[in-house]
Design a protein around this motif. Structure first.
Motif, PDB file in Angstrom:
ATOM      1  N   LYS A  55       0.833  -1.206   0.000  1.00 53.62           N
ATOM      2  CA  LYS A  55       0.000   0.000   0.000  1.00 53.62           C
ATOM      3  C   LYS A  55       0.867   1.255   0.000  1.00 53.62           C
ATOM      4  N   ALA A  56       1.926   1.256   0.824  1.00 51.46           N
ATOM      5  CA  ALA A  56       2.798   2.425   0.893  1.00 51.46           C
ATOM      6  C   ALA A  56       3.460   2.691  -0.448  1.00 51.46           C
ATOM      7  N   LEU A  57       3.969   1.647  -1.104  1.00 57.27           N
ATOM      8  CA  LEU A  57       4.651   1.853  -2.384  1.00 57.27           C
ATOM      9  C   LEU A  57       3.688   2.322  -3.466  1.00 57.27           C
ATOM     10  N   ILE A  58       2.480   1.788  -3.467  1.00 56.08           N
ATOM     11  CA  ILE A  58       1.481   2.256  -4.427  1.00 56.08           C
ATOM     12  C   ILE A  58       1.153   3.730  -4.170  1.00 56.08           C
ATOM     13  N   ASP A  59       1.040   4.103  -2.886  1.00 55.92           N
ATOM     14  CA  ASP A  59       0.788   5.513  -2.549  1.00 55.92           C
ATOM     15  C   ASP A  59       1.925   6.414  -3.001  1.00 55.92           C
ATOM     16  N   TYR A  60       3.157   5.896  -3.023  1.00 53.04           N
ATOM     17  CA  TYR A  60       4.303   6.677  -3.492  1.00 53.04           C
ATOM     18  C   TYR A  60       4.396   6.707  -5.018  1.00 53.04           C
TER      19      TYR A  60
END
Length: 285
Positions: A55-60
């Motif tokens: 989720k964090a990488l997709i948000d980035y």
């Protein structure tokens, strides 16, 4: 599947103490070493758990992430957390499988990340030999594209564990637990053996979110299975170890010294030191 922890059970409370530590640095490292914009990358989250890092990488801005985990309980949590990303195609696949085999074709991914997962693969580690980790990294080398990136976050060294108050309840647990993690020089040896060059090895100091820090400081947390399930440290404890912990906590409760013990022994000051390694495939000569 973890060789020493039941993550189907742990998945119910896992996110109470977990978050995507160092994900900002991770995204930057992957982009830099891949030499491509994040939007053009396909990343394998190997041992994805409940999907915090995905989720964090997709948000980035990462273009696509594939999820791989051995625990159906963890994957169900990830599917709920990442429902929008699944619908939009940002999550390309969700795969249940047990490593070290990685069930994808050769050269499938721009990056493979193992975040706080590899220590689960060895059943009875001696602190020096890590054959199952080596098999997993050899598989990662196979499924990476030629200019791909390997990213690993590993457990903290013993000196960092000493900053956590509950470690001081029974040091035998810590001595057993740290054997699951390769030490600094060992990582470089493993990388070379598995076809990687280690191009970055850093320690990231990560602020612990307030809700996580508050949960970690629960004086009676170690007496609760759901609290212990959030931290693989406790999976290294035997029944006898837990009895020692229980006796010590109850003794301090009776004496009125438990809160003071937590206050004085917890010296992490709201941050955590996270080792991160970056590898690139060795080029054929």
């Amino acid at each position: 599947m973890s060789k020493y922890e039941d993550y189907n059970s742990a998945s119910r409370n896992y996110d109470n103490q977990r978050f995507a530590m160092g994900s900002d640095v991770m995204a930057a490292m992957i982009q830099f070493h891949c030499g491509k914009p994040l939007k053009d990358l396909h990343v394998l989250d190997a041992g994805c758990g409940t999907g915090n890092y995905a989720k964090a990488l997709i948000d980035y801005g990462v273009g696509q992430v594939t999820l791989l985990d051995a625990s159906p309980g963890m994957l169900e949590k990830a599917k709920v957390k990442l429902a929008d990303a699944i619908e939009s195609g940002k999550i390309k696949e969700v795969v249940e499988a047990t490593m070290p085999p990685i069930p994808f074709p050769d050269a499938s991914f721009d990056a493979v990340m193992f975040n706080l997962v590899l220590h689960h693969l060895e059943e009875n580690p001696d602190g020096e030999n890590f054959p199952t980790i080596e098999k997993a990294l050899t598989e990662a080398r196979r499924v990476l594209k030629p200019k791909g990136v390997l990213e690993i976050t590993s457990g903290a060294p013993p000196r960092v564990y000493d900053r956590l108050w509950f470690v001081h309840l029974n040091q035998d647990i810590a001595k057993r637990h740290v054997k699951h993690y390769p030490h600094d020089r060992k990582w470089h040896e493993i990388f070379r053996k598995c076809g990687f060059n280690c191009v970055d090895y850093i320690h990231i100091y990560v602020d612990i979110p307030e809700h996580t820090h508050k949960a970690l400081l629960d004086p009676e947390g170690p007496l609760k299975k759901e609290w212990r399930d959030c931290n693989s440290y406790w999976a290294s404890a035997t029944e006898e170890d837990l009895k020692v912990v229980e006796e010590k906590i109850n003794e301090m409760k009776s004496a009125g010294t438990l809160e003071k013990f937590v206050e004085t022994k917890n010296t992490c000051q709201g941050f955590y030191a996270l080792p991160m390694l970056i590898g690139k495939p060795q080029l054929a000569e």
